[in-house]
Design an enzyme around this catalytic site. Structure first.
Site, PDB file in Angstrom:
ATOM      1  CB  CYS A 219      -0.926   0.018   1.222  1.00  0.00           C
ATOM      2  SG  CYS A 219      -2.023  -1.394   1.313  1.00  0.00           S
TER       3      CYS A 219
ATOM      4  NE  ARG B 116      -2.717  -4.544  -2.811  1.00  0.00           N
ATOM      5  CZ  ARG B 116      -2.187  -3.889  -1.777  1.00  0.00           C
ATOM      6  NH1 ARG B 116      -2.332  -2.591  -1.689  1.00  0.00           N
ATOM      7  NH2 ARG B 116      -1.512  -4.534  -0.841  1.00  0.00           N
TER       8      ARG B 116
HETATM    9  C1  BEZ Z   1       0.580  -4.594   1.906  1.00  0.00           C
HETATM   10  O1  BEZ Z   1       1.775  -4.865   1.895  1.00  0.00           O
HETATM   11  O2  BEZ Z   1       0.154  -3.521   1.499  1.00  0.00           O
HETATM   12  C2  BEZ Z   1      -0.385  -5.619   2.391  1.00  0.00           C
HETATM   13  C3  BEZ Z   1      -0.085  -6.938   2.212  1.00  0.00           C
HETATM   14  C4  BEZ Z   1      -0.962  -7.894   2.702  1.00  0.00           C
HETATM   15  C5  BEZ Z   1      -2.117  -7.510   3.361  1.00  0.00           C
HETATM   16  C6  BEZ Z   1      -2.417  -6.169   3.499  1.00  0.00           C
HETATM   17  C7  BEZ Z   1      -1.558  -5.216   3.022  1.00  0.00           C
END
Ligand code: BEZ
Length: 238
Positions: free
Chosen positions: A54, A137
């Site tokens: 993110c 997402r």
């Molecule tokens: C992330 O790295 O943005 C992420 C990865 C797994 C679950 C939620 C966020």
């Protein structure tokens, strides 16, 4: 549609009006999609603040915000975190994060707090098979009339491709402006697809090369050129 807990969830669809909501964001309250009328807007969700994928996406969204703005396309983010988490995360991004040459990145577009998941549920962003307590997402591309024109969903582990997001807005705006369609992997300057002729007479004229600028491989597959400058000039904010 039923989710795994047997409660009704909605999944907005292409061609429908974007579901309306009011929410608190890092830039104050918003009235969505009403206050974006007359502009394109990308409403997107991310799973959680202070997570690496993110963070890389937010740095990229913020860095490319001027490219979206040239297309008159606003950005609005959302996660099921609270406002103070959002503020702290965006500050950390600005003060500490460095990624692929991006540094001191200030996120100026609104990030919605959605602790109750009310908005996320309205937009089908909670997909319990992937995560019951986080948004996937999601990307909703919404036109100036508030109509959903494209939807892309990615799982938690997969960061979005930003060339594609820009390409989608460029292609939708080009299709609207010139009443054409865009073929696979289209980019501004590539040939576009002319709608299939509504009558045999027109189709024959096209096939015979009588319709100026139109080339047909077969009656249902006709293309024409629109040069890159014309496309860019037409779809770019005046
Ligand atoms: C992330 O790295 O943005 C992420 C990865 C797994 C679950 C939620 C966020």
């Amino acid at each position: 549609m039923e989710n795994t807990e047997n409660t009704t969830v909605s999944m907005p669809r292409i061609g429908e009006k974007a579901p309306a909501f009011k929410a608190v964001t890092t830039q104050g309250e918003i009235d969505f999609p009403k206050q974006y009328e007359g502009h394109w807007v990308i409403l997107f969700s991310h799973p959680a603040d202070f997570t690496p994928v993110c963070t890389s996406e937010f740095m990229t969204f913020a860095t490319l915000e001027n490219k979206f703005d040239e297309l008159d396309c606003k950005l609005v983010g959302l996660s099921v975190d609270g406002l103070y988490s959002h503020i702290a995360w965006l500050r950390t991004i600005k003060d500490k994060m460095e990624y692929k040459g991006m540094k001191n990145v200030e996120v100026k577009f609104p990030l919605i707090e959605d602790i109750t998941m009310e908005v996320a549920k309205k937009y089908g962003m909670i997909q319990p098979g992937e995560a019951a307590t986080k948004a996937v997402r999601a990307v909703f591309v919404i036109d100036p009339k508030g109509v959903i024109r494209a939807i892309i969903y990615y799982p938690l582990s997969l960061g979005r491709n930003f060339d594609e997001l820009i390409r989608v807005v460029q292609a939708l705006k080009t299709a609207d402006a010139f009443s054409i369609s865009t073929p696979a992997d289209w980019r501004p300057g590539d040939d576009v697809i002319v709608p299939t002729a509504g009558s045999c007479g027109v189709a024959k004229e096209r096939m015979d090369g009588k319709e100026e600028g139109v080339t047909c491989v077969d009656w249902f597959f006709c293309t024409k050129k629109i040069d890159k400058d014309t496309v860019i000039k037409t779809i770019t904010k005046k």
